[in-house]
Scaffold this motif. Structure first.
Motif, PDB file in Angstrom:
ATOM      1  N   LYS A   1       0.727  -1.068  -0.085  1.00  0.00           N
ATOM      2  CA  LYS A   1       0.073   0.093   0.135  1.00  0.00           C
ATOM      3  C   LYS A   1       0.975   1.384  -0.112  1.00  0.00           C
ATOM      4  O   LYS A   1       2.057   1.323   0.707  1.00  0.00           O
ATOM      5  CB  LYS A   1      -0.943  -0.074   1.214  1.00  0.00           C
ATOM      6  N   GLY A   2       0.421   2.309  -0.572  1.00  0.00           N
ATOM      7  CA  GLY A   2       1.264   3.461  -0.788  1.00  0.00           C
ATOM      8  C   GLY A   2       0.534   4.547  -1.561  1.00  0.00           C
ATOM      9  O   GLY A   2      -0.635   4.542  -1.596  1.00  0.00           O
ATOM     10  N   LYS A   3       1.080   5.690  -1.694  1.00  0.00           N
ATOM     11  CA  LYS A   3       0.618   6.879  -2.646  1.00  0.00           C
ATOM     12  C   LYS A   3       1.227   7.120  -3.639  1.00  0.00           C
ATOM     13  O   LYS A   3       2.325   6.758  -3.936  1.00  0.00           O
ATOM     14  CB  LYS A   3       0.867   8.070  -1.573  1.00  0.00           C
ATOM     15  N   ALA A   4       0.582   7.614  -4.552  1.00  0.00           N
ATOM     16  CA  ALA A   4       1.169   7.954  -5.983  1.00  0.00           C
ATOM     17  C   ALA A   4       0.822   9.336  -6.345  1.00  0.00           C
ATOM     18  O   ALA A   4      -0.217   9.952  -6.166  1.00  0.00           O
ATOM     19  CB  ALA A   4       0.427   7.202  -7.149  1.00  0.00           C
ATOM     20  N   GLN A   5       1.659   9.954  -7.015  1.00  0.00           N
ATOM     21  CA  GLN A   5       1.398  11.126  -7.372  1.00  0.00           C
ATOM     22  C   GLN A   5       1.838  11.355  -8.861  1.00  0.00           C
ATOM     23  O   GLN A   5       2.856  11.043  -9.390  1.00  0.00           O
ATOM     24  CB  GLN A   5       2.406  12.471  -6.692  1.00  0.00           C
ATOM     25  N   ILE A   6       0.907  11.668  -9.566  1.00  0.00           N
ATOM     26  CA  ILE A   6       0.850  11.811 -11.079  1.00  0.00           C
ATOM     27  C   ILE A   6       0.907  12.964 -11.684  1.00  0.00           C
ATOM     28  O   ILE A   6       0.131  13.955 -11.027  1.00  0.00           O
ATOM     29  CB  ILE A   6      -0.172  10.971 -11.682  1.00  0.00           C
ATOM     30  N   GLU A   7       1.696  13.455 -12.552  1.00  0.00           N
ATOM     31  CA  GLU A   7       1.967  14.689 -13.328  1.00  0.00           C
ATOM     32  C   GLU A   7       1.904  14.423 -14.995  1.00  0.00           C
ATOM     33  O   GLU A   7       2.780  13.281 -15.571  1.00  0.00           O
ATOM     34  CB  GLU A   7       3.082  15.324 -12.865  1.00  0.00           C
ATOM     35  N   GLN A   8       1.133  15.128 -15.514  1.00  0.00           N
ATOM     36  CA  GLN A   8       0.977  15.230 -16.933  1.00  0.00           C
ATOM     37  C   GLN A   8       1.166  16.478 -17.524  1.00  0.00           C
ATOM     38  O   GLN A   8       0.304  17.331 -17.454  1.00  0.00           O
ATOM     39  CB  GLN A   8      -0.421  14.537 -17.283  1.00  0.00           C
ATOM     40  N   ASN A   9       2.244  16.392 -18.307  1.00  0.00           N
ATOM     41  CA  ASN A   9       2.574  17.753 -19.209  1.00  0.00           C
ATOM     42  C   ASN A   9       2.577  18.946 -17.974  1.00  0.00           C
ATOM     43  O   ASN A   9       1.827  20.196 -18.474  1.00  0.00           O
ATOM     44  CB  ASN A   9       1.681  18.147 -20.264  1.00  0.00           C
ATOM     45  N   GLY A  10       3.282  18.750 -16.800  1.00  0.00           N
ATOM     46  CA  GLY A  10       3.371  19.651 -15.875  1.00  0.00           C
ATOM     47  C   GLY A  10       1.982  20.003 -14.939  1.00  0.00           C
ATOM     48  O   GLY A  10       2.112  20.940 -13.958  1.00  0.00           O
ATOM     49  N   ASN A  11       1.059  19.337 -15.220  1.00  0.00           N
ATOM     50  CA  ASN A  11      -0.067  19.332 -14.511  1.00  0.00           C
ATOM     51  C   ASN A  11      -0.329  18.194 -13.439  1.00  0.00           C
ATOM     52  O   ASN A  11      -0.352  16.968 -13.675  1.00  0.00           O
ATOM     53  CB  ASN A  11      -1.420  19.490 -15.128  1.00  0.00           C
ATOM     54  N   LYS A  12      -0.360  18.409 -12.279  1.00  0.00           N
ATOM     55  CA  LYS A  12      -0.384  17.488 -10.998  1.00  0.00           C
ATOM     56  C   LYS A  12      -1.675  16.915 -10.722  1.00  0.00           C
ATOM     57  O   LYS A  12      -2.580  17.717 -10.675  1.00  0.00           O
ATOM     58  CB  LYS A  12       0.390  18.041  -9.648  1.00  0.00           C
ATOM     59  N   LEU A  13      -1.926  15.918 -10.795  1.00  0.00           N
ATOM     60  CA  LEU A  13      -3.010  15.443 -10.466  1.00  0.00           C
ATOM     61  C   LEU A  13      -3.431  15.114  -9.077  1.00  0.00           C
ATOM     62  O   LEU A  13      -2.237  14.923  -8.217  1.00  0.00           O
ATOM     63  CB  LEU A  13      -3.439  14.125 -11.143  1.00  0.00           C
TER      64      LEU A  13
END
Length: 255
Positions: A50-62
């Motif tokens: 279990k953990g956390k995820a940080q997604i970034e797409q073209n400079g935009n963080k979800l």
């Protein structure tokens, strides 16, 4: 969130970017034999994380997502992704099937690895997805002879597979994969995975990377995506795991 997280995670299976190569004091070319690669892959029957995820797409963080991963080795991979306590995507992957449930859009997919291959524009297998998630060394297929070099405390393993150029860096002190790089020579897409924060798992004392950073870059350089995943709990063989997957009524099947 849709399926972006899951696809990005699975993309790492194949498309990596090339690593910047630093000068090293010594370089030894090792004849490729079955025992030449000094990798210690994670061994288990059941693994949960279990953990956390940080997604970034073209400079935009979800928004930060919570990730739950369960694996029965060589049989089932189960992934659940949620945000703010709501599960958005669930996936169940076996050797010959891929099932994805998108609760946000009330749709699902049931098929095989052809689905992932179409999404990623490269061939994808269960073994590749499993190795990527675990940070395990991915050996070359039969008939492919890798180039193995020792550069200081690292081993560099390179080989071509279909249109892919695959490069893996293994830290020899732990025998763990630290960098995976895949470049698709046909599409020129790149993907890079960095593994770090190695900790011993209880009770097996095997080292496992609790931090994984994936980066995907398309050939034109305009589309860049990344996912930083930090696991807080990783357990191996502490209990028999379930892999629930069912489709609620009213969901639309996607092809």
């Amino acid at each position: 969130m849709s399926n972006r997280f899951l696809l990005l995670f699975l993309v790492a299976t194949i498309t990596l970017g090339s690593c910047a190569r630093k000068a090293v004091p010594t370089k030894t070319v090792i004849p490729p034999t079955s025992n030449a690669v000094r990798a210690n892959n994670v061994e288990f029957r059941y693994l949960s994380a279990k953990g956390k995820a940080q997604i970034e797409q073209n400079g935009n963080k979800l928004p930060n997502a919570n990730l739950t991963l369960r694996i029965r080795r060589d049989s089932v991979i189960w992934i659940s992704v949620s945000v703010a306590g709501f599960e958005g995507v669930r996936a169940s992957i076996t050797q010959d099937s891929v099932r994805v449930l998108n609760k946000l859009q009330r749709e699902y997919y049931v098929g095989d690895f052809a689905y992932l291959s179409r999404q990623l524009n490269v061939p994808v297998s269960f073994a590749q997805v499993q190795a990527l998630l675990l940070g395990n060394y991915l050996p070359a297929t039969n008939g492919t002879e890798p180039t193995i070099t020792t550069e200081g405390a690292m081993q560099r393993i390179q080989y071509n597979q279909a249109s892919l150029f695959i490069e893996q860096l293994i830290g020899m002190s732990l025998g763990k994969l630290q960098k995976l790089s895949v470049r698709d020579e046909a599409s020129k897409n790149n993907l890079l995975v960095d593994y770090s924060d190695f900790r011993a798992l209880t009770p097996t004392n095997q080292s496992f990377a609790h931090s994984t950073v994936l980066q995907v870059q398309q050939a034109n350089g305009q589309n860049k995506s990344s996912a930083a995943i930090n696991y807080r709990n990783v357990d191996v063989d502490t209990e028999r795991l379930d892999f629930p997957f069912s489709v609620p009524s009213g969901y639309v099947r996607k092809k």
